[in-house]
Motif scaffolding. Structure first.
Motif, PDB file in Angstrom:
ATOM      1  N   UNK A  22       0.724  -1.227   0.101  1.00  9.14           N
ATOM      2  CA  UNK A  22      -0.069   0.159  -0.251  1.00  9.14           C
ATOM      3  C   UNK A  22       0.796   0.973  -0.002  1.00  9.14           C
ATOM      4  N   UNK A  23       1.640   1.101   1.020  1.00 13.19           N
ATOM      5  CA  UNK A  23       2.799   2.346   1.083  1.00 13.19           C
ATOM      6  C   UNK A  23       3.521   2.660  -0.332  1.00 13.19           C
ATOM      7  N   UNK A  24       3.745   1.778  -0.864  1.00 11.07           N
ATOM      8  CA  UNK A  24       4.515   1.749  -2.392  1.00 11.07           C
ATOM      9  C   UNK A  24       3.716   2.177  -3.302  1.00 11.07           C
ATOM     10  N   UNK A  25       2.226   1.505  -3.178  1.00 15.09           N
ATOM     11  CA  UNK A  25       1.361   1.864  -4.347  1.00 15.09           C
ATOM     12  C   UNK A  25       0.646   3.289  -4.257  1.00 15.09           C
TER      13      UNK A  25
ATOM     14  N   UNK B 152      13.110 -16.017   0.361  1.00 17.61           N
ATOM     15  CA  UNK B 152      13.113 -14.797  -0.528  1.00 17.61           C
ATOM     16  C   UNK B 152      11.964 -15.142  -1.653  1.00 17.61           C
ATOM     17  N   UNK B 153      11.755 -16.437  -1.927  1.00 16.52           N
ATOM     18  CA  UNK B 153      11.003 -16.930  -2.919  1.00 16.52           C
ATOM     19  C   UNK B 153       9.554 -16.655  -2.480  1.00 16.52           C
ATOM     20  N   UNK B 154       9.296 -16.514  -1.449  1.00 20.18           N
ATOM     21  CA  UNK B 154       7.680 -16.302  -0.971  1.00 20.18           C
ATOM     22  C   UNK B 154       7.531 -14.681  -0.975  1.00 20.18           C
ATOM     23  N   UNK B 155       8.482 -14.022  -1.150  1.00 28.51           N
ATOM     24  CA  UNK B 155       8.096 -12.409  -1.040  1.00 28.51           C
ATOM     25  C   UNK B 155       7.562 -12.138  -2.400  1.00 28.51           C
ATOM     26  N   UNK B 156       6.349 -11.680  -2.493  1.00 26.12           N
ATOM     27  CA  UNK B 156       5.965 -11.393  -3.829  1.00 26.12           C
ATOM     28  C   UNK B 156       6.698 -10.299  -4.816  1.00 26.12           C
ATOM     29  N   UNK B 157       6.990 -10.818  -6.100  1.00 28.84           N
ATOM     30  CA  UNK B 157       7.578 -10.100  -6.991  1.00 28.84           C
ATOM     31  C   UNK B 157       7.111  -8.729  -7.116  1.00 28.84           C
ATOM     32  N   UNK B 158       5.754  -8.500  -7.223  1.00 29.66           N
ATOM     33  CA  UNK B 158       5.114  -7.069  -7.523  1.00 29.66           C
ATOM     34  C   UNK B 158       5.647  -6.178  -6.340  1.00 29.66           C
ATOM     35  N   UNK B 159       5.665  -6.609  -5.354  1.00 30.79           N
ATOM     36  CA  UNK B 159       6.082  -5.937  -4.205  1.00 30.79           C
ATOM     37  C   UNK B 159       7.721  -5.131  -4.470  1.00 30.79           C
ATOM     38  N   UNK B 160       8.437  -6.201  -4.915  1.00 36.52           N
ATOM     39  CA  UNK B 160       9.825  -5.619  -5.174  1.00 36.52           C
ATOM     40  C   UNK B 160       9.798  -4.731  -6.460  1.00 36.52           C
ATOM     41  N   UNK B 161       8.881  -5.145  -7.576  1.00 35.11           N
ATOM     42  CA  UNK B 161       8.565  -4.236  -8.632  1.00 35.11           C
ATOM     43  C   UNK B 161       8.192  -2.781  -8.208  1.00 35.11           C
ATOM     44  N   UNK B 162       7.321  -2.889  -7.565  1.00 30.90           N
ATOM     45  CA  UNK B 162       6.751  -1.657  -6.837  1.00 30.90           C
ATOM     46  C   UNK B 162       7.563  -0.611  -6.474  1.00 30.90           C
ATOM     47  N   UNK B 163       8.569  -1.227  -5.524  1.00 35.87           N
ATOM     48  CA  UNK B 163       9.856  -0.475  -4.995  1.00 35.87           C
ATOM     49  C   UNK B 163      10.530   0.079  -6.033  1.00 35.87           C
ATOM     50  N   UNK B 164      10.939  -0.730  -7.049  1.00 42.48           N
ATOM     51  CA  UNK B 164      11.757  -0.304  -8.094  1.00 42.48           C
ATOM     52  C   UNK B 164      11.309   0.684  -8.747  1.00 42.48           C
ATOM     53  N   UNK B 165       9.936   0.721  -8.979  1.00 47.86           N
ATOM     54  CA  UNK B 165       9.461   1.810  -9.844  1.00 47.86           C
ATOM     55  C   UNK B 165       9.227   3.130  -8.894  1.00 47.86           C
ATOM     56  N   UNK B 166       9.291   2.871  -7.569  1.00 48.51           N
ATOM     57  CA  UNK B 166       9.364   3.953  -6.842  1.00 48.51           C
ATOM     58  C   UNK B 166      10.710   4.619  -6.727  1.00 48.51           C
ATOM     59  N   UNK B 167      11.703   3.835  -7.304  1.00 46.62           N
ATOM     60  CA  UNK B 167      13.075   4.536  -7.256  1.00 46.62           C
ATOM     61  C   UNK B 167      14.023   3.888  -6.058  1.00 46.62           C
TER      62      UNK B 167
END
Lengths: 319, 269, 437
Positions: A22-25, B152-167
């Motif tokens: 959520x925070x990132x989104x 680490x496999x169980x951490x959703x990849x979209x979470x990482x992607x989101x963080x990347x997009x956030x810079x």
């Protein structure tokens, strides 16, 4: 290596994941272009592989080269072609050591499985104080093999040892634990079981707890006896874990070294000479580095084949 | 199963596993001549065995050596292990699977094969008789990589992607997002590396011949088989007991972590 | 990338800072700073004490050459440790615990300095070392690499009271007498149907150096002072070898020697009545034995038909200077100090070990010591009739071949002595062939 073993839902963790999402989104920050992340893959794994090349790759290569050399560590190496290998093929004592290691596994693994299953089954019942017992059974697992060997040297001593003291006090005949060629390896297997079994109790316990109660209820409704429930529900469902235990204790058993090194020096009559102890003696008592390397590689191939076979066995069993 | 029977068996088991340690602890306080006898309690309590240990070997120093070695090895294995584990799970790059398979392969080669060449390498670097020689070869640990990778496999990849997009940089993602989510796996890997390294004897015996840099298990083993204990049993048991004590205390304090950690290593290794 | 590099550098620097103190420092002797030498002594407490005293004495007398003493780090055997140190280049300047059986390997490794190149070597040897030993340690290249330091003869230590109770005023001299005594002395004292006292005991671990104190010592005694080799050629006398194996075979076979590993000292706890030991044991017993333990020393038993002088194995330990030293002359001066008269006397007093020195029993400086310590006299007398070990390659491996057969024929009796001797010789042949090809 198979896919990750299914984690049970970790709610707190999932909550923090969604909070993070959520925070990132919603941050909607400046959407900068992502720098090529593939490059970072190399950066992140580089230290590991640099280290691996230096401290695994180089020694392995060196060992392969050593196989074809005579080298006493202090004078220069001398190329001798296949002589280390032909010597190995005629070395009865080495094959004896491999057989000894196999004999150890044959006693150790079944014993370990039976004892571990027994205690795991007991601990699986919802009894009071079971976390206490679990802790106690686990104690020998964390303690150094050196401590255990020093302890058992006293416990196993024939004339003056504690165990035989108790046996004679009860009117029995003293057991020649480490001094009879027939008893020595079983004694070491017994000691290794004592040291490791707590670990396997925990593994089996995890396996047992993952068997849904409903399975037992079905069996109960069908009128199965306790024994039938055990053989028809517990054992089959525990099978993957059983195979894991076999593989793990096989790998552990192949590396049998410190126990005979400290307790028996490989005797009596070479009955506790394990493969690794023999390799160690060749290298560090007699300075046959090239020969020891040949023995080591040969033994590694044996382990590799055995583990490969067991792997295949694992996969057939699971799927 | 019947309850009384279960308790009898459980208590019997507890005796079998714990009694030797209790016996050993009490034996270290007995006069030398009494150790062979069956009585559990000493007739007179004495610290003579301990006096002999402290007089013959710098066991306190070896404890500190062990501590330094094991702390550096463990933290390094976690740091570099999680970097590699992260790269293997969350970054796509060529050769990723090959790299992972290589790591699996390294786990199958018995250490004994590498022992001699590794020793000569350490000699070439001039790292014998130093803690460096005990630390550097073990700064990376394949088991730690495997455990961390599984987690680490169980951490959703979209979470990482989101963080990347956030810079977020990859470093920040690893340390501020992945690490906090992987505390159990980090504990597991840490404990496994810690225990394995703490109990290692063979490698220190080869690399360190100078008492000043010996680790504790090495020193106790040599004290026992070498001439140091003068074939007296009391000092050997006292030294062994001191070697076992720190890990037993650590275990009793954190037993839940220990047990679950080691159990997961069994499941995944 | 920069960031990564910095992080890795930082991590490495961190490791090096925390652990970098591990290197041994070598102080420079420029600017008038003293020369520093490292000296390794044996590990047992008595010899550590001796080494510390001698070094303190030396350091006070020689401010320009300061010596640091370290006990030889003990592995299973000190030979292992020294060889590894040569490989790693971490040898000390001087070591006083060199077993002659390993020196051949040290020389091949260029690990030790020839000592006969020092101008006063010959005069020192002439004045100190008995004539029969002068050439003992010279090797094929004409040099001597070890300074003879001490020689500890292996003798039979026996419990006087146990023998007296069993009706023996004199210690057994022959195998027959020993076995006869064994029958009376190895008994079940507490009546539980199991023996709990034995005539003697040997560590039965099949580790090569243990066989120096049974098979090898008894072989020398039974052969009238021969060893396994003659002029570097294997010459095992099969009759003698068979006699020794048979003797130990009957001791184990009839239960007079327990097949066990005792915890603690069984001689002190009176579980055994004899032991085959060197004089170092006296210092240990004086410190650890209860007052009512009366013990004495006698030559090793010999075959019944043996006539003549009693020989035995002499466990020589010599002094060597390692080629890693930067100050060979200072090291030599220190080595000479270690064999000075006062140092020898302290070796006797503190460690009850026998220095290699002419006229030990007759010289006035030492005679008062021996009249105060009568227990050491038999050892000092025996020293003249000892044999050491061979300067042949792979001697440990050769003893290992013997250890395997000793275990089979003597301890477990699964093989006849003749067969065991034959197999040992055969195996030694294989070892030599491997070395020479």
């Amino acid at each position: 290596m198979s896919e990750p073993v299914g984690h049970r839902p970790q709610t707190r963790r999932e909550k923090s994941i969604s909070a993070l999402k959520r925070a990132l989104g919603t941050s909607g920050g400046s959407r900068r272009a992502v720098s090529d992340p593939g490059r970072m893959g190399y950066v992140f794994s580089a230290p590991y592989f640099f280290h691996l090349a230096l401290f695994f790759g180089y020694p392995l290569l060196f060992a392969l080269i050593l196989v074809f050399h005579r080298w006493d560590i202090v004078t220069p190496m001398e190329f001798i072609g296949l002589r280390n290998i032909s010597r190995l093929l005629q070395d009865d004592l080495f094959f004896r050591a491999i057989r000894n290691t196999g004999f150890f596994l044959v006693i150790h693994i079944p014993l370990q499985i039976i004892v571990a299953l027994f205690f795991a089954e007991l601990l699986n019942a919802k009894l009071k104080g079971r976390s206490f017992f679990r802790t106690v059974y686990f104690l020998p697992v964390v303690v150094s093999g050196v401590v255990v060997a020093i302890l058992f040297q006293q416990l196993f001593a024939f004339e003056t040892g504690y165990i035989n003291g108790v046996i004679s006090a009860l009117g029995g005949d003293r057991v020649p634990w480490l001094v009879s060629p027939a008893w020595a390896m079983p004694s070491i297997a017994l000691m290794a079981t004592w040291k490791n079994v707590g670990f396997y109790v925990i593994l089996f316990l995890t396996g047992l707890q993952n068997i849904p109660d409903s399975m037992y209820e079905v069996a109960y409704l069908e009128g199965a006896t306790t024994w039938q429930r055990w053989t028809q529900v517990t054992l089959p469902l525990l099978n993957p874990m059983l195979v894991t235990v076999v593989v793990l204790s096989t790998i552990g058993g192949f590396s049998l070294f410190i126990e005979p090194y400290l307790l028996t020096g490989g005797g009596p009559l070479s009955s506790t000479l394990s493969a690794l102890l023999y390799i160690y003696n060749q290298a560090f008592y007699f300075n046959h580095m090239g020969y020891a390397a040949a023995l080591g590689i040969f033994f590694a191939l044996i382990i590799f084949v055995v583990v490969l076979l067991q792997r295949r066995f694992v996969e057939e069993d699971i799927y | 199963m019947k309850k009384p029977f279960a308790y009898i068996a459980l208590v019997g088991g507890a005796l079998v596993f714990a009694y030797p340690f209790v016996w050993m602890m009490l034996a270290t306080f007995k006069p030398e001549m009494e150790i062979g006898r069956l009585a559990l309690l000493p007739s007179e309590w004495t610290l003579e065995s301990y006096r002999l240990v402290f007089e013959s070997i710098p066991i306190g120093r070896s404890f500190l050596n062990s501590l330094v070695v094991v702390l550096i090895v463990t933290s390094s294995a976690l740091l570099f292990g999680s970097m590699a584990g992260y790269a293997f799970t969350k970054i796509n790059f060529r050769g990723r699977d090959a790299g992972y398979n290589i790591i699996l392969f390294t786990m199958m080669v018995p250490f004994m094969v590498l022992l001699i060449p590794l020793y000569t390498l350490i000699v070439k670097f001039g790292w014998t008789d130093s803690l460096v020689g005990l630390i550097v070869p073990f700064m990376m640990n394949a088991t730690a990589v495997l455990i961390l990778r599984q987690s680490f496999l169980t951490i959703p990849t979209d979470l990482i992607e989101a963080a990347r997009i956030d810079g977020c940089s990859e470093w920040r993602i690893l340390f501020t997002i992945v690490w906090p989510l992987s505390i159990p796996a980090l504990t597991t890997a840490g404990i496994i590396v810690f225990i394995g390294n703490w109990n290692e004897v063979l490698w220190p015996i080869m690399v360190v011949r100078n008492e000043d840099w010996m680790t504790m298990p090495q020193m106790v083993a040599l004290f026992s088989v070498g001439g140091g204990a003068q074939s007296k049993l009391g000092p050997q048991l006292a030294a062994a007991f001191m070697l076992g004590l720190p890990i037993i205390i650590a275990f009793l304090l954190f037993q839940r972590h220990f047990i679950s950690s080691l159990a997961t290593s069994g499941l995944k290794g | 990338m920069n960031k990564t590099a910095r992080l890795i550098l930082f991590a490495l620097a961190w490791v090096l800072v925390v652990t970098g103190c591990g290197r041994t420092e070598t102080a420079s002797d420029a600017d008038g700073a003293p020369v520093r030498l490292t000296y390794w002594s044996s590990q047992n407490p008595q010899e550590r004490e001796l080494a510390m005293r001698l070094v303190d004495e030396w350091n006070a007398l020689n401010p320009g050459v300061q010596v640091t003493v370290q006990p030889l780090p003990a592995g299973q055997s000190s030979e292992e440790v020294l060889l590894a140190a040569i490989v790693a280049g971490t040898t000390p300047d001087v070591c006083s615990n060199i077993w002659p059986g390993i020196v051949t390997d040290f020389i091949r490794a260029d690990g030790v300095l020839a000592l006969d190149v020092f101008p006063d070597f010959d005069s020192l040897m002439q004045s100190r070392v008995p004539d029969y030993l002068l050439e003992r340690f010279r090797v094929d290249d004409g040099h001597v690499y070890q300074l003879p330091w001490k020689s500890n003869p292996i003798m039979m230590q026996y419990n006087v009271l146990i023998f007296r109770e069993a009706g023996f005023e004199e210690p057994p001299r022959t195998y027959g007498e020993f076995l006869a005594a064994a029958e009376k002395i190895s008994v079940d004292l507490d009546g539980d149907g199991q023996l709990d006292r034995w005539i003697g005991y040997r560590n039965i671990h099949p580790i090569w150096h243990e066989r120096l104190f049974d098979y090898y010592s008894f072989y020398i005694a039974a052969s009238g002072g021969k060893t396994l080799y003659e002029q570097n050629e294997l010459r095992i006398d099969t009759t003698v070898s068979n006699q020794v194996l048979e003797f130990f075979g009957s001791l184990y076979g009839q239960g007079f020697f327990p097949k066990t590993k005792f915890q603690g000292n069984a001689f002190v706890s009176k579980q055994i009545a004899t032991e085959f030991v060197g004089p170092w044991n006296i210092a240990w017993l004086e410190e650890n034995a209860p007052a009512d333990l009366e013990y004495a020393y006698a030559p090793l038993p010999v075959p019944d038909d043996y006539q003549g002088t009693s020989y035995t194995y002499g466990d020589y330990k010599n002094i060597a200077i390692f080629s890693s030293t930067e100050h060979p002359n200072d090291a030599w001066q220190f080595a000479k100090f270690l064999v000075s008269e006062s140092a020898d006397l302290q070796l006797l007093e503190l460690a009850t070990q026998i220095p290699i020195r002419k006229g030990l029993l007759t010289s006035p400086q030492f005679s008062s010591f021996f009249s105060d310590h009568p227990k050491l006299v038999p050892f000092a007398e025996q020293v003249l009739n000892t044999r050491g070990v061979e300067g042949v390659r792979s001697f440990p491996e050769i003893l290992d071949a013997i250890a395997q057969q000793f275990e089979a024929a003597a301890v477990y009796g699964i093989r006849s002595p003749g067969e065991a001797t034959r197999l040992a010789i055969q195996r030694i042949g294989v070892i030599e062939a491997w070395n020479s090809e």
